[in-house]
Scaffold this active site. Sequence first.
Site, PDB file in Angstrom:
ATOM      1  N   GLU A   1     -12.787  -8.685  36.368  1.00 19.95           N
ATOM      2  CA  GLU A   1     -14.124  -8.632  36.986  1.00 19.95           C
ATOM      3  C   GLU A   1     -14.313  -9.790  37.967  1.00 19.95           C
ATOM      4  OE1 GLU A   1     -17.555  -8.323  34.306  1.00 19.95           O
ATOM      5  OE2 GLU A   1     -18.784  -9.220  35.877  1.00 19.95           O
TER       6      GLU A   1
ATOM      7  N   CYS B   1     -24.964  -8.577  31.294  1.00 20.52           N
ATOM      8  CA  CYS B   1     -25.549  -7.241  31.172  1.00 20.52           C
ATOM      9  C   CYS B   1     -26.253  -7.028  29.836  1.00 20.52           C
ATOM     10  CB  CYS B   1     -24.466  -6.190  31.395  1.00 20.52           C
ATOM     11  SG  CYS B   1     -23.426  -5.975  29.960  1.00 20.52           S
TER      12      CYS B   1
ATOM     13  N   HIS C   1     -14.017  -2.692  35.497  1.00 22.76           N
ATOM     14  CA  HIS C   1     -14.253  -4.118  35.795  1.00 22.76           C
ATOM     15  C   HIS C   1     -14.517  -4.379  37.273  1.00 22.76           C
ATOM     16  CE1 HIS C   1     -11.328  -3.613  32.470  1.00 22.76           C
ATOM     17  NE2 HIS C   1     -12.245  -4.311  31.849  1.00 22.76           N
TER      18      HIS C   1
HETATM   19 FE1  SF4 Z   1     -19.334  -4.282  31.318  1.00 27.84          FE
HETATM   20 FE2  SF4 Z   1     -21.915  -4.424  30.626  1.00 27.84          FE
HETATM   21 FE3  SF4 Z   1     -21.106  -2.542  32.343  1.00 27.84          FE
HETATM   22 FE4  SF4 Z   1     -20.474  -2.422  29.766  1.00 27.84          FE
HETATM   23  S1  SF4 Z   1     -22.556  -2.260  30.655  1.00 27.84           S
HETATM   24  S2  SF4 Z   1     -19.076  -2.086  31.479  1.00 27.84           S
HETATM   25  S3  SF4 Z   1     -20.146  -4.568  29.252  1.00 27.84           S
HETATM   26  S4  SF4 Z   1     -21.067  -4.744  32.687  1.00 27.84           S
END
Ligand code: SF4
Length: 317
Positions: A133, A202, A81
């Site tokens: 996060e 994301c 995070h």
């Molecule tokens: Fe978090 Fe997206 Fe990274 Fe997976 S890809 S750890 S959900 S930011």
Amino acid sequence: MATSKNPLTLLIAAPRGFCAGVDRAITIVELALKRFGPPVYVRHEIVHNKFVVDSLKAKGAIFVTELDQVPDGVPVVFSAHGVPKTVPAMAEARGLNYLDATCPLVSKVHRQAERLVENGRHILFVGHAGHPEVIGTFGQVPEGRMTLIETAADAEAVAVADPDNIAFLTQTTLSVDDTAEIISILQRRFPSIKSPRGEDICYATSNRQQAVKDIARRCDAVLVIGAPNSSNSVRLVEVAEREGVRARLVGRASDIDIGWLDGVSTLGITAGASAPEILVREVVERLAGHFDVREEPVEGVEERMVFKLPRSLEAAA
Ligand code: SF4
């Protein structure tokens, strides 16, 4: 006398479960255990999943909440995070061997926050208070340079000193739809607000939300496998509910209330980005003990994202 089971069609969302950032974070702890031997300390849950944390504990990982619980001379891993800048600084001051498992997509948001503040902008950060996060991202910039926006009401109410010199960024695991609404309010109120480069939410979060939307419309109920403190898992429940279907979060198969499935003939199943596939199979097995289950194939986007490991662990890979 044999009793016949009720039929239950399963639509298992695709994609689901582990994302590239979670996969990398878990691999970092496993490789650190291989390279340095146990114990390896991990600050915070490496990813929000009890099964994953317990599996790593069994291999010799020790989970702590703060760095001062880590003894001198042992390696420590920071969770996917992300962490405030003070954490690696403190580790360096103590001479600790630390490995940063922050997802590269979270690090990208960190770098953007730093740059925006260096350029004199105030940041409106869309996210959930208290999530690691968010704490990590706020910890990239001096205090007072970022304001948290949690809801559309916050976006309507926020006051800024210089509306021509602001930007917004977002947490990576938010609801795509809620965030679009919040951003449209900010853009209406502050027409010159600077947007992030590309999307902050994301690819894994967006893909899993779209995948659950796609199956929810054909289901009587949806089960989401994930932890209550996993932001992206909780969002999947909300997304399914918004499609008009009842949905529940379960940690693993034993949490399923079979009575809740009364009258369900098609059940959707998905898993948050920190939930391993083994938990999906465990759920299917438990359901097969109560119903005559039939898995219907579901097509979804193929994910090919892979993140590099820290150089110091490449040799152990
Ligand atoms: Fe978090 Fe997206 Fe990274 Fe997976 S890809 S750890 S959900 S930011």
